[in-house]
Design an enzyme around this catalytic site. Structure first.
Site, PDB file in Angstrom:
ATOM      1  N   ASP A   1      -2.154   4.166   1.388  1.00  0.00           N
ATOM      2  CA  ASP A   1      -1.734   3.355   1.976  1.00  0.00           C
ATOM      3  C   ASP A   1      -3.100   1.860   2.108  1.00  0.00           C
ATOM      4  O   ASP A   1      -3.589   2.170   3.275  1.00  0.00           O
ATOM      5  CB  ASP A   1      -1.574   3.743   3.448  1.00  0.00           C
ATOM      6  CG  ASP A   1      -0.584   2.506   3.795  1.00  0.00           C
ATOM      7  OD1 ASP A   1      -1.287   1.410   4.755  1.00  0.00           O
ATOM      8  OD2 ASP A   1       0.151   3.239   5.228  1.00  0.00           O
TER       9      ASP A   1
ATOM     10  N   LYS B   1     -14.689  -9.025   0.876  1.00  0.00           N
ATOM     11  CA  LYS B   1     -13.720  -9.531   0.035  1.00  0.00           C
ATOM     12  C   LYS B   1     -13.858  -8.067  -1.270  1.00  0.00           C
ATOM     13  O   LYS B   1     -12.811  -7.933  -1.871  1.00  0.00           O
ATOM     14  CB  LYS B   1     -13.064 -10.643   0.076  1.00  0.00           C
ATOM     15  CG  LYS B   1     -11.877 -10.974  -0.498  1.00  0.00           C
ATOM     16  CD  LYS B   1     -11.441 -11.075  -2.444  1.00  0.00           C
ATOM     17  CE  LYS B   1     -10.440 -11.593  -2.380  1.00  0.00           C
ATOM     18  NZ  LYS B   1     -10.430 -11.057  -4.221  1.00  0.00           N
TER      19      LYS B   1
ATOM     20  N   HIS C   1     -15.263 -15.796 -14.460  1.00  0.00           N
ATOM     21  CA  HIS C   1     -13.681 -16.183 -13.963  1.00  0.00           C
ATOM     22  C   HIS C   1     -13.093 -17.307 -15.236  1.00  0.00           C
ATOM     23  O   HIS C   1     -11.736 -17.094 -15.409  1.00  0.00           O
ATOM     24  CB  HIS C   1     -13.667 -16.825 -13.186  1.00  0.00           C
ATOM     25  CG  HIS C   1     -13.762 -15.999 -11.950  1.00  0.00           C
ATOM     26  ND1 HIS C   1     -13.591 -16.776 -10.998  1.00  0.00           N
ATOM     27  CD2 HIS C   1     -14.039 -14.276 -11.816  1.00  0.00           C
ATOM     28  CE1 HIS C   1     -13.626 -14.883  -9.960  1.00  0.00           C
ATOM     29  NE2 HIS C   1     -13.685 -14.432 -10.915  1.00  0.00           N
TER      30      HIS C   1
ATOM     31  N   GLU D   1      -5.763  -9.846 -10.285  1.00  0.00           N
ATOM     32  CA  GLU D   1      -7.015 -10.117  -9.868  1.00  0.00           C
ATOM     33  C   GLU D   1      -7.800 -10.509 -11.411  1.00  0.00           C
ATOM     34  O   GLU D   1      -8.263  -9.236 -11.477  1.00  0.00           O
ATOM     35  CB  GLU D   1      -8.084 -10.279  -8.729  1.00  0.00           C
ATOM     36  CG  GLU D   1      -8.804 -11.308  -8.562  1.00  0.00           C
ATOM     37  CD  GLU D   1      -9.543 -11.070  -7.470  1.00  0.00           C
ATOM     38  OE1 GLU D   1      -9.196 -10.802  -6.335  1.00  0.00           O
ATOM     39  OE2 GLU D   1     -10.795 -11.892  -7.660  1.00  0.00           O
TER      40      GLU D   1
END
Ligand code: MEV
Length: 438
Positions: free
Chosen positions: A296, A280, A393, A85
């Site tokens: 992991d 998130k 962004h 991202e």
């Protein structure tokens, strides 16, 4: 319709790809070169990757970025981050720089226990089971000595074994609930091997127990597996500074920034829809470091989100307050990470990532990773509560479009200047680029 395939795993890599193209990609002639172009020329390196999983047909690249200037407990780090991202690495670096000028991040490992369970059914008298458990506990520990010996030499091993009655929730259901110290390893194989041995001994001892009737002797092991919920493997990361030092520009005072920022955190504390997105953002930082260091990330994700719901409602992982003029921002999360075993010595980039982090212990890596999560959340909330997230962004979006269209450095410079005052959309960028080129 495509028929099921037998013996797929026995096919060579090329045969697998040819089968795939023929049966699922309409004989697409591009599929084969696309998959093959990611094979490594170094055959030894490719073989290593082929053997990590089953039925490997190619390698799947993710960018590895660097976020410098992380001052953590008085020491500077550059963080390796594997993530697809855009903006995440830039945001981490920006937050790192900001806090390095305000005392840096403090991080502490609060505890480091891992958990595993043997789940079994017992149809009988609980006090009898309890007595059997008391009798055989030393045997359980003895039986796993060949597995635990090395771990004990490193100061780890089995911490305690408990018998838990879960019959109120599920008929005849009991557990051996085991806590482990796995030192610098994530310890999944170690834990699971110990648990399977415990299960074997428990079943055997039950079937031979003189006090047990036939049904009781028939104790049934359902499964033995570690838990990825690790609420006793907690790390805390925090930053703080005088409120007045929070402001970087004249648009907002430190007080105004702190107030808005804290409101944003409060919203995530009480509102699950926002909390999930907020967390998130935290995971953007955490996963990128977890992936780069060969840990992991699915286990980490599952454990952290469970922890975010520990009080009955999904909530923010980070918290903020102002106390006596000091702004404080922190997070506490469970993180079961390893810096030895698993991929850490096998994958050359993972090994390098750990070298970049100055060969951290598992505790160090827990601290660094938690800081990455806190920094990422700080950067996201700062953008969201000031300029909005799209500004950054869209700049990256612009660059991506320009790169896709092979823009020269000069073209990029002119386009960035032009789009400082114009709205970025895919079509507006293409249109302007074409105009410029004409
Ligand atoms: C995007 O990957 C992450 C954010 O949505 C996090 C947030 O909203 O706090 C920006």
């Amino acid at each position: 319709m495509t028929k099921p395939v037998n013996g797929f795993s026995k096919l060579t890599k090329t045969e697998k790809i040819e089968w795939l193209a023929k049966n699922y990609l309409h004989d697409n002639s591009e599929a084969i070169p696309i998959l093959k172009q990611y094979w490594n020329d170094d055959e030894k390196l490719q073989k290593l990757h082929d053997e990590f999983i089953e039925n490997t047909v190619s390698n799947f690249y993710l960018p590895l970025g660097l976020a410098p200037n992380f001052l953590i407990n008085g020491k500077y780090y550059v963080l390796p981050m594997a993530i697809e991202e855009s903006s995440v690495v830039a945001a981490a670096s920006k937050a790192a720089k900001f806090w390095s000028e305000r005392g840096g991040f403090k991080a502490t490992v609060i505890n480091q226990k891992k958990i595993g369970q043997v789940h079994f059914l017992f149809r009988g008298d609980y006090p009898k089971l309890e007595n059997l458990f008391k009798d055989i506990e030393p045997k359980l520990r003895e039986a796993v000595k060949p597995i635990t010996r090395n771990m004990e030499k490193r100061g780890g091993g089995i911490l305690n074994i408990e018998l838990i009655d879960k019959t109120e929730d599920l008929e005849n259901y009991y557990q051996l609930f085991v806590k482990f110290d796995t030192r610098d390893s994530m310890g999944a194989n170690f834990i699971n091997s110990c648990l399977e041995k415990f299960a074997e001994v428990l079943q055997e001892e039950a079937s031979n127990a003189e006090t047990f009737n036939k049904e009781e002797k028939d104790l049934q092991i359902i499964m033995s597996i570690l838990s990825n919920y690790v609420p006793e493997c907690i790390v805390r990361a925090e930053v703080s500074c005088p409120v007045a030092e929070l402001s970087e520009d004249s648009n907002m005072t430190g007080e105004q920034f702190a107030e808005k920022f804290i409101q944003a955190v409060r919203i995530a504390e009480i509102e699950p829809y926002r909390a999930v997105t907020h967390n998130k953002g935290v995971m953007n930082g955490i996963d990128a470091v977890v992936l780069a260091t060969g840990n992991d990330f699915r286990a980490v994700e599952a454990g952290i989100h469970a922890y975010a719901s520990k009080d009955g409602q999904y909530s923010s992982l980070t918290h903020a307050k102002v106390e006596n003029g000091i702004f404080k921002f922190w997070l506490e999360i469970p993180l079961a990470l390893g810096t030895v075993g698993g991929l850490t010595s096998l994958h050359p980039l993972v090994k390098l990532a750990l070298d970049i982090l100055q060969k951290p212990s598992a505790k160090d890596l827990m601290q660094i990773t938690a800081v990455a999560g806190l920094a990422q959340n700080f950067a996201a909330l700062r953008s969201l509560t000031t300029t909005g997230i799209q500004q950054g962004h869209m700049k990256m979006h612009l660059m991506n479009i320009l790169n896709q269209n092979q823009a020269t450095d000069k073209e990029k410079e002119d386009m960035v200047e032009y789009f400082t005052h114009h709205t970025i959309t895919h079509s507006s960028v293409i249109e302007q680029l074409e105009k410029m080129r004409a």
